[in-house]
Design an enzyme around this catalytic site. Sequence first.
Site, short mmCIF file in Angstrom:
data_model
loop_
_atom_site.label_atom_id
_atom_site.label_comp_id
_atom_site.label_asym_id
_atom_site.label_seq_id
_atom_site.Cartn_x
_atom_site.Cartn_y
_atom_site.Cartn_z
N GLU A 185 -7.05 -3.92 -2.82
CA GLU A 185 -5.63 -4.26 -2.83
C GLU A 185 -5.11 -4.39 -4.27
OE1 GLU A 185 -5.52 -7.69 -0.19
OE2 GLU A 185 -6.42 -6.52 1.42
N ARG A 239 -13.57 -3.18 0.48
CA ARG A 239 -12.78 -4.41 0.66
C ARG A 239 -13.50 -5.69 0.20
NH1 ARG A 239 -9.07 -6.81 4.62
NH2 ARG A 239 -9.98 -8.61 5.64
N ASN A 258 -12.39 -13.36 2.58
CA ASN A 258 -11.36 -14.07 3.36
C ASN A 258 -11.79 -14.36 4.79
OD1 ASN A 258 -8.95 -15.32 2.74
ND2 ASN A 258 -7.68 -13.73 3.71
N GLU A 385 1.52 -10.74 1.78
CA GLU A 385 1.05 -9.34 1.87
C GLU A 385 2.15 -8.46 1.32
OE1 GLU A 385 -1.88 -8.29 3.17
OE2 GLU A 385 -2.59 -9.96 4.41
O1 0X9 Z 1 -7.12 -10.26 7.09
C1 0X9 Z 1 -6.89 -10.82 6.02
O2 0X9 Z 1 -7.77 -11.38 5.36
C2 0X9 Z 1 -5.46 -10.81 5.46
N1 0X9 Z 1 -4.90 -9.49 5.60
S1 0X9 Z 1 -5.47 -8.24 4.69
O3 0X9 Z 1 -4.86 -7.02 5.18
N2 0X9 Z 1 -5.00 -8.43 3.20
O4 0X9 Z 1 -6.88 -8.23 4.76
C3 0X9 Z 1 -4.61 -11.79 6.24
C4 0X9 Z 1 -5.11 -13.20 6.25
C5 0X9 Z 1 -4.16 -14.12 6.93
N3 0X9 Z 1 -4.67 -15.47 7.05
C6 0X9 Z 1 -5.49 -15.90 8.07
N4 0X9 Z 1 -5.81 -15.16 9.05
N5 0X9 Z 1 -5.89 -17.14 7.99
ZN ZN Z 2 -6.30 -8.78 1.70
#
Ligand code: 0X9
Ligand code: ZN
Length: 423
Positions: A185, A239, A258, A385
């Site tokens: 990203e 990623r 994440n 985002e």
């Molecule tokens: O999936 C993710 O980690 C995030 N989107 S991404 O497309 N950048 O990967 C969103 C995370 C949103 N927050 C939670 N689900 N807690």
């Molecule tokens: Zn992300």
Amino acid sequence: MSRLGLFTLLFGLALVAAEQGYEGYRIYEVTPTNAAQGKLLHGLSQQGYDFLSLSRLVGHPSRVIVSPAQLSSFEELLKEQLISNRLLNDNLGATIAMEFAQRQLQRRLSPITGKGRLSTDRYYTHEEITNYIDDLAARYPERVYVKTVGWSYEKRIIKTITITNGDRRPNKKVIFMDGTFHAREWISPAAVLYVIDQLAEQFDQNADLLKDYDWVILPVVNPDGYEHTQKGTLARIFRKTRQPYKYLGQTCYGADPNRNFDFHWNEEGASSTPCVDTYAGPKPFSEPETVVVRDLMHSLADRGVMYLTIHSFGNYLLYPWGWTNDLPETWMDLDEVAKAGGDAIEAATGTVYAVGSSTNVLYIAAGASDDYAFYAGFNISITMELSGGGITGFDPPASKIDEFVTETWIGIRAMAEKVIEKY
Ligand code: 0X9
Ligand code: ZN
């Protein structure tokens, strides 16, 4: 697991494990027309299909990468389940190679830097970003300081930059912002650099944001992953972090940072399979990079009012919870701040951000940093985002960086103003 499930998993593993480039890989846009189809697509994302964007909302298109090995079973699935689809790109390898060549050319025109202001003409490496914040601290020693907060798995240095108004008042409230959780990203560090530029270099115009608040900023949470995506053309859409994990006799790299936080860890929207893009890790905080963010959050929690984490793409302003459909008690405060950002951007540029809780607006995914920060004590916690570009969405052309980061700053500034007014 059904036979179809097992097939898709195994083909999926071939996709993420190989890392031999993207020759012959395709990108499809798929749009669920009912809830069952939405669920099925979400299931594929848990089974090794790499979704570049994924929406749980009926009628909203998602983008998915399909490897040559996955192709026949994927097409069969689309036909069987009558899923509306569109082929967006029939050779991702060629597109990535073209984008890479353009970047190389640009890099020759605008050489390695790290001193003075950074332009928004191109993307920067982790080293350049680190040099830049060090240089800022040297140039503005009264107001700016840099701290080493840890090391990545591959031993890259991780630094925060703290920007103040220089009044040296202790225990001011804090806005904590980070970027580059997800390696691919690239617009995320670009946007974070622009915020740093505004607060440090354009201090006179933004002194109101620093009167009662210090800003602690971590531009690159995942330097190993970020650097990996910049090496050649083979891993542009990687990623995760880079710690190796063994699975079924092969090595797959990284956990999704994440999904690695210890709050309802691995309960929903995460995978236990190391070769999948949303791998939660073998245990919470298995990645040194997420430990760094966790420790920062706890050290700042007393003073921390807002946590802001910058991702891409899709134009969302998301707040807790992401692990359940339920909303926190104070959701109206979160909503007010996020809407202030979305409204300001729309008024200035016309770009519409969708605002709401992560689960309700995007998808359920537990173990993310936003939920953890909120649980750790930040009153406001928001995942932003940003706008997407290029065929994958993660590759806005360099000519778009300026437009995207200035638009992001408009939103961040408005959210900060709202926070300062409320707390
Ligand atoms: O999936 C993710 O980690 C995030 N989107 S991404 O497309 N950048 O990967 C969103 C995370 C949103 N927050 C939670 N689900 N807690
Ligand atoms: Zn992300």
